[in-house]
Design a protein around this motif. Structure first.
Motif, PDB file in Angstrom:
ATOM      1  N   ASN A 124       0.859  -1.185   0.000  1.00 46.46           N
ATOM      2  CA  ASN A 124       0.000   0.000   0.000  1.00 46.46           C
ATOM      3  C   ASN A 124       0.894   1.233   0.000  1.00 46.46           C
ATOM      4  N   PRO A 125       0.860   2.053  -1.033  1.00 46.50           N
ATOM      5  CA  PRO A 125       1.765   3.211  -1.100  1.00 46.50           C
ATOM      6  C   PRO A 125       1.474   4.241  -0.017  1.00 46.50           C
ATOM      7  N   VAL A 126       2.523   4.930   0.418  1.00 46.88           N
ATOM      8  CA  VAL A 126       2.425   5.963   1.449  1.00 46.88           C
ATOM      9  C   VAL A 126       2.954   7.274   0.894  1.00 46.88           C
ATOM     10  N   ARG A 127       2.254   8.361   1.180  1.00 44.18           N
ATOM     11  CA  ARG A 127       2.702   9.701   0.781  1.00 44.18           C
ATOM     12  C   ARG A 127       3.262  10.432   1.990  1.00 44.18           C
ATOM     13  N   TYR A 128       4.308  11.231   1.754  1.00 46.60           N
ATOM     14  CA  TYR A 128       4.946  11.992   2.815  1.00 46.60           C
ATOM     15  C   TYR A 128       4.512  13.461   2.720  1.00 46.60           C
ATOM     16  N   PHE A 129       4.227  14.074   3.863  1.00 41.34           N
ATOM     17  CA  PHE A 129       3.851  15.490   3.856  1.00 41.34           C
ATOM     18  C   PHE A 129       4.390  16.188   5.095  1.00 41.34           C
ATOM     19  N   ALA A 130       4.402  17.516   5.046  1.00 38.68           N
ATOM     20  CA  ALA A 130       4.788  18.337   6.195  1.00 38.68           C
ATOM     21  C   ALA A 130       3.903  19.579   6.190  1.00 38.68           C
ATOM     22  N   ILE A 131       3.294  19.876   7.337  1.00 39.52           N
ATOM     23  CA  ILE A 131       2.492  21.095   7.495  1.00 39.52           C
ATOM     24  C   ILE A 131       3.445  22.208   7.922  1.00 39.52           C
ATOM     25  N   LEU A 132       3.653  23.191   7.079  1.00 42.20           N
ATOM     26  CA  LEU A 132       4.554  24.306   7.372  1.00 42.20           C
ATOM     27  C   LEU A 132       3.719  25.499   7.806  1.00 42.20           C
ATOM     28  N   SER A 133       3.971  25.988   9.016  1.00 40.28           N
ATOM     29  CA  SER A 133       3.078  27.004   9.560  1.00 40.28           C
ATOM     30  C   SER A 133       3.816  27.868  10.573  1.00 40.28           C
ATOM     31  N   THR A 134       3.053  28.786  11.205  1.00 39.05           N
ATOM     32  CA  THR A 134       3.552  29.614  12.307  1.00 39.05           C
ATOM     33  C   THR A 134       2.655  29.383  13.516  1.00 39.05           C
ATOM     34  N   GLN A 135       3.198  29.645  14.707  1.00 36.31           N
ATOM     35  CA  GLN A 135       2.423  29.433  15.923  1.00 36.31           C
ATOM     36  C   GLN A 135       1.127  30.245  15.898  1.00 36.31           C
ATOM     37  N   LEU A 145       4.143  15.564   9.604  1.00 36.86           N
ATOM     38  CA  LEU A 145       4.344  16.266  10.866  1.00 36.86           C
ATOM     39  C   LEU A 145       3.937  17.718  10.705  1.00 36.86           C
ATOM     40  N   LYS A 146       3.913  18.410  11.827  1.00 31.37           N
ATOM     41  CA  LYS A 146       3.654  19.850  11.842  1.00 31.37           C
ATOM     42  C   LYS A 146       4.979  20.543  12.142  1.00 31.37           C
ATOM     43  N   TRP A 147       5.358  21.506  11.295  1.00 31.26           N
ATOM     44  CA  TRP A 147       6.687  22.119  11.393  1.00 31.26           C
ATOM     45  C   TRP A 147       6.556  23.638  11.353  1.00 31.26           C
ATOM     46  N   MET A 148       6.913  24.289  12.473  1.00 30.51           N
ATOM     47  CA  MET A 148       6.862  25.745  12.540  1.00 30.51           C
ATOM     48  C   MET A 148       8.072  26.367  11.829  1.00 30.51           C
ATOM     49  N   LEU A 149       7.874  27.501  11.214  1.00 34.21           N
ATOM     50  CA  LEU A 149       8.945  28.140  10.440  1.00 34.21           C
ATOM     51  C   LEU A 149      10.158  28.488  11.286  1.00 34.21           C
ATOM     52  N   ASN A 150       9.943  28.753  12.583  1.00 39.67           N
ATOM     53  CA  ASN A 150      11.057  29.156  13.460  1.00 39.67           C
ATOM     54  C   ASN A 150      11.698  27.965  14.172  1.00 39.67           C
ATOM     55  N   GLN A 151      11.461  26.758  13.674  1.00 39.73           N
ATOM     56  CA  GLN A 151      12.023  25.553  14.299  1.00 39.73           C
ATOM     57  C   GLN A 151      13.046  24.886  13.378  1.00 39.73           C
ATOM     58  N   GLY A 152      13.994  25.697  12.890  1.00 37.64           N
ATOM     59  CA  GLY A 152      15.067  25.174  12.044  1.00 37.64           C
ATOM     60  C   GLY A 152      14.721  25.089  10.573  1.00 37.64           C
ATOM     61  N   LEU A 153      13.458  25.306  10.246  1.00 38.21           N
ATOM     62  CA  LEU A 153      13.013  25.159   8.864  1.00 38.21           C
ATOM     63  C   LEU A 153      13.626  26.217   7.952  1.00 38.21           C
ATOM     64  N   MET A 154      13.612  27.463   8.386  1.00 36.95           N
ATOM     65  CA  MET A 154      14.158  28.546   7.571  1.00 36.95           C
ATOM     66  C   MET A 154      15.689  28.558   7.628  1.00 36.95           C
ATOM     67  N   VAL A 165       6.476  34.736   6.200  1.00 38.49           N
ATOM     68  CA  VAL A 165       5.568  33.870   5.448  1.00 38.49           C
ATOM     69  C   VAL A 165       5.896  33.913   3.955  1.00 38.49           C
ATOM     70  N   THR A 166       6.098  35.125   3.441  1.00 42.75           N
ATOM     71  CA  THR A 166       6.427  35.290   2.021  1.00 42.75           C
ATOM     72  C   THR A 166       7.737  34.597   1.669  1.00 42.75           C
ATOM     73  N   LYS A 167       8.722  34.749   2.537  1.00 44.08           N
ATOM     74  CA  LYS A 167      10.027  34.149   2.292  1.00 44.08           C
ATOM     75  C   LYS A 167       9.946  32.620   2.307  1.00 44.08           C
ATOM     76  N   SER A 168       9.158  32.067   3.221  1.00 41.61           N
ATOM     77  CA  SER A 168       9.033  30.607   3.300  1.00 41.61           C
ATOM     78  C   SER A 168       8.425  30.032   2.024  1.00 41.61           C
ATOM     79  N   MET A 169       7.406  30.702   1.491  1.00 36.51           N
ATOM     80  CA  MET A 169       6.785  30.218   0.258  1.00 36.51           C
ATOM     81  C   MET A 169       7.729  30.362  -0.930  1.00 36.51           C
TER      82      MET A 169
END
Length: 346
Positions: free
Chosen positions: A97-108, A171-180, A264-268
């Motif tokens: 059964n195939p699995v898709r990977y995703f990440a929710i990129l957001s701010t607090q 997972l849920k990943w905030m922009l200020n948690q190493g993402l940027m 937000v603009t920079k992350s996109m």
């Protein structure tokens, strides 16, 4: 005289057979069998040699097809379909059964917690929370990659973990948690591993600011029986937390709004080369078909999604801010003036 010459007796003409030797007999039989065997083998070899130019031995080896070959996958979808092999359990009959990977990129305080509970109400989706809120997991790119590998290999266990037939994991990943900070390496990881990004932001950044200030107050005051709760599941708890009205620093108001807007603009911009979808909290509240779009994006069966979370701050912003008149004067005739308006109803 004749009698004297004839000295042979009757017994002299009887020939006695020699005694039989069993060992000699056995050896004779063995030699006979060996000679026959050599003859038969040599004859068969000649026959095979004579026929070798006309026929060959056809041996078919039946191999088990890999999962990718067992199902019909469109070329455009192939980078985003995965068949993880967890180290901690066996996927059994769901192995293909195939699995898709995703990440929710957001701010607090942008509705990501509520949105994640909606996703996790789907039987085939597992979103494992704010994994990188723990600093050691984002201390460098190596620890980030190691953590992501565990999540996407289905070896990360949380209350959101589903069964062997999970169809989408993330997972849920905030922009200020190493993402940027590590955006280049993470973008490359997303593209290499086929991770899809779900951007979730708030249009009204002033409402987000009110939520942040109220949540910060709750962390210290703990009005709910001495405990801090970022999210609640009862109307009674929501009403208690909503009683607090923050005072907004109007001197820093516009610079703070601009800072978040730029982030937000920079992350996109950073993640525009990845497969992604952009969502806004207000749009999901006003239009529930947005949740169908998300399910289509993740290629999972359409389901009604629900959440037990109860919204804390409802109604007009004017009733939620202590120095509302000062805030109005600060934002009037600026590009942020629209934040003063009612943007959704509950």
């Amino acid at each position: 005289m004749a009698d004297d010459l004839c000295f042979f007796t009757k017994e002299s003409f009887i020939i006695k057979p020699p005694k039989k030797n069993p060992l000699v007999l056995k050896m004779a039989v063995l030699i006979f069998v060996m000679v026959c065997g050599i003859y038969v083998c040599s004859t068969r070899i000649k026959q095979i040699g004579g026929q070798s130019s006309f026929s060959t031995l056809n041996i078919q080896v039946i191999e088990k097809k890999p999962c990718e070959a067992a199902i019909d996958i469109q070329p455009s979808e192939k980078p985003y379909l995965h068949f993880p092999k967890p180290k901690t359990f066996d996927r059994d009959e769901c192995a293909c059964n195939p699995v898709r990977y995703f990440a929710i990129l957001s701010t607090q305080r942008s509705g990501s917690g509520w949105f994640e509970t909606l996703l996790n109400s789907h039987i085939n989706i597992s979103s494992n929370g704010e994994i990188f809120s723990v600093k050691v997991r984002r201390s460098n790119i190596s620890t980030i990659v190691e953590t992501l590998d565990r999540i996407y290999n289905l070896d990360w266990f949380t209350s959101a973990s589903k069964n062997e037939c999970t169809a989408a994991v993330g997972l849920k990943w905030m922009l200020n948690q190493g993402l940027m900070q590590h955006h280049e390496e993470i973008v490359e990881y997303f593209k290499t591993k086929g991770v899809s990004a779900i951007f979730l932001f708030r249009r009204n950044l002033l409402r987000r600011m009110v939520s942040i200030l109220a949540n910060s107050y709750d962390q210290n005051a703990k009005p709910l029986n001495g405990t801090h709760k970022s999210h609640v599941h009862s109307t009674h708890e929501a009403e208690i937390l909503a009683k607090y009205k923050p005072t907004i620093n109007t001197t820093l108001l516009i610079p703070n709004l601009k800072q978040v807007e730029d982030l937000v603009t920079k992350s996109m911009q950073y993640f525009k080369s990845t497969r992604h979808i952009i969502l806004y909290y207000e749009d999901i509240i006003n239009n529930h078909t947005k949740l169908l779009e998300v399910q289509e994006f993740l290629k999972v069966p359409q389901r009604d999604l629900n959440s037990r979370q109860v919204k804390i701050h409802k109604g007009a912003l004017s009733s939620q801010v202590e120095n509302w008149e000062d805030v109005k004067k600060t934002l009037k005739k600026t590009r942020y003036e629209s934040f003063l308006q009612e943007d959704y109803k509950l």
